[in-house]
Design an enzyme around this catalytic site. Structure first.
Site, PDB file in Angstrom:
ATOM      1  N   GLU A 151      -4.041  35.797  26.552  1.00  0.00           N
ATOM      2  CA  GLU A 151      -4.838  35.873  27.735  1.00  0.00           C
ATOM      3  C   GLU A 151      -5.415  36.951  28.253  1.00  0.00           C
ATOM      4  O   GLU A 151      -6.585  37.092  28.503  1.00  0.00           O
ATOM      5  CB  GLU A 151      -3.834  35.086  29.092  1.00  0.00           C
ATOM      6  CG  GLU A 151      -3.639  33.791  29.061  1.00  0.00           C
ATOM      7  CD  GLU A 151      -3.143  33.242  30.240  1.00  0.00           C
ATOM      8  OE1 GLU A 151      -3.437  33.877  31.213  1.00  0.00           O
ATOM      9  OE2 GLU A 151      -2.649  32.147  30.428  1.00  0.00           O
ATOM     10  N   ARG A 162      -9.165  29.177  31.509  1.00  0.00           N
ATOM     11  CA  ARG A 162      -9.230  30.593  31.428  1.00  0.00           C
ATOM     12  C   ARG A 162     -10.554  31.235  30.858  1.00  0.00           C
ATOM     13  O   ARG A 162     -10.306  32.133  30.176  1.00  0.00           O
ATOM     14  CB  ARG A 162      -7.950  30.970  30.553  1.00  0.00           C
ATOM     15  CG  ARG A 162      -6.492  30.365  30.949  1.00  0.00           C
ATOM     16  CD  ARG A 162      -6.051  30.850  32.356  1.00  0.00           C
ATOM     17  NE  ARG A 162      -4.854  30.403  32.636  1.00  0.00           N
ATOM     18  CZ  ARG A 162      -4.631  29.408  33.202  1.00  0.00           C
ATOM     19  NH1 ARG A 162      -5.793  28.518  33.731  1.00  0.00           N
ATOM     20  NH2 ARG A 162      -3.261  28.801  33.329  1.00  0.00           N
ATOM     21  N   SER A 222       1.988  35.564  31.750  1.00  0.00           N
ATOM     22  CA  SER A 222       1.549  34.789  30.471  1.00  0.00           C
ATOM     23  C   SER A 222       0.772  35.509  29.460  1.00  0.00           C
ATOM     24  O   SER A 222      -0.436  35.665  30.015  1.00  0.00           O
ATOM     25  CB  SER A 222       1.314  33.420  31.025  1.00  0.00           C
ATOM     26  OG  SER A 222       2.175  32.504  31.781  1.00  0.00           O
TER      27      SER A 222
END
Length: 350
Positions: free
Chosen positions: A342, A172, A245
């Site tokens: 995130e 990520r 998410s």
């Protein structure tokens, strides 16, 4: 809201952003710049109203939480062309503009007989956003298939081409996330194989394929299985505001993992991104702390998936951020594990 239209770009003042973020929170851009032709970008950025101001790039707004009004200018790319620019014996290079819908690109690649992106089906967002977060799901991440990212370098004021190594992809993570003020992504080239070893050993994909009766699965079958699973587990952001998410799965040293498992024997652990590292399930940690399905006002956690923070209607970005902070703090207190968001937090600090 007032508009100024130019060749290849349009500038709007006092633009509402509720329709431009998937949490559907209210926010206002002092200036909103829509770029239709990337070659017009240098001219657009030199406009006196926005020259030198902070820039926030929004694709579909699926990976941001607007906890306040963004400073400066919000930039949206409307270039939505997709094409195969090179054919090889065993792969092809597909080029897509930054404004292309991500799921539409996945479907396009499958229609062309190409594989690699099937596990990433139905992820909300645009092509221009996918390298920033190095989007991943069901055992795949997009950085493994990126050939070149085309971007405008605000430092050199030049258009540049960055290969996968230049992009510094991690879990990520990427150079674009590490230097958010430098690069403006205008297009991405993908190296997609004709034949590809399918990733089936993650999060119920084999079971879903069996339910579908797809015993000899191809890439399109895997994509459909992922679509089915995501639709069951994740709320549609067009119906219920969310950004997928909200927390990353924590990556921890093996020693810390072992200590946690000694105290919490049922804690699931997955392989990390490198040797000597393991990955925990943020969803499991959050559920164990009692947050799954909890709602306070219009801020809440999805009852289907503990990783998904949702806006049931009129929650503000600040309220959602406060809710997320309290989730992370409860996990830290119980497990001594730090959860990281995130989405990019705009208008406040995490």
């Amino acid at each position: 809201m007032s508009d100024a239209v130019h060749t290849g770009w349009q500038l709007s003042e006092q633009a509402p952003l509720r329709a431009l973020n998937t949490f559907h929170v209210e926010a206002t851009a002092r200036w909103l710049l829509n770029v239709h032709a990337p070659e017009a970008l240098p001219q657009a950025l030199a406009a006196p109203e926005i020259a030198g101001q902070p820039l926030l790039v929004l694709g579909s707004g699926s990976n941001v939480l607007l906890a306040g009004d963004p400073p400066g200018c919000v930039l949206c790319f409307d270039n939505r062309q997709t094409s195969i620019i090179a054919h090889r014996a065993d792969h092809a290079i597909v080029r897509a503009g930054a404004g292309v819908n991500w799921h539409a690109l996945v479907l396009y690649s499958l229609q062309q007989g190409l594989s690699g992106l099937e596990n990433l089906a139905l992820i909300p967002g645009t092509v221009g956003a996918c390298p920033i977060q190095n989007i991943g799901a069901y055992g795949a991440q997009v950085g493994d298939f990126i050939h070149v990212v085309e971007a405008f370098d605000r430092h050199s004021q030049q258009f540049v081409r960055l290969d996968a190594a230049d992009c510094a992809f991690g879990y990520r993570d990427s150079v674009f996330k590490q230097q958010p003020e430098r690069y403006l992504i205008v297009a991405v080239e993908f190296n997609l194989p004709l034949l590809h070893e399918l990733r089936l050993d993650y999060a119920g994909i084999r079971e879903e394929l069996a339910r579908m009766g797809a015993e000899l699965a191809g890439a399109a079958d895997v994509a459909q299985a992922v679509i089915n699973i995501r639709r069951r587990k994740l709320p549609d952001p067009d119906v219920l505001g969310n950004a997928g998410s909200f927390f990353k799965n924590p990556l921890l040293p093996s020693e810390q993992i072992a200590a946690l498992q000694a105290s919490f024997a049922d804690m699931p652990v997955y392989p990390g991104e490198q040797a000597g590292q393991g990955k925990l399930s943020a969803a499991w940690l959050i559920e164990q702390c009692g947050w799954k399905g909890r709602r306070e006002g219009d801020a809440g956690v999805s009852p289907e998936h503990a990783l998904v923070l949702v806006n049931y209607g009129t929650a503000t970005g600040a309220q959602l951020l406060d809710f997320a902070r309290r989730i992370a703090e409860s996990v830290r207190e119980r497990y001594s594990v730090i959860l990281e968001p995130e989405p990019r937090i705009i208008g406040a600090h995490w």
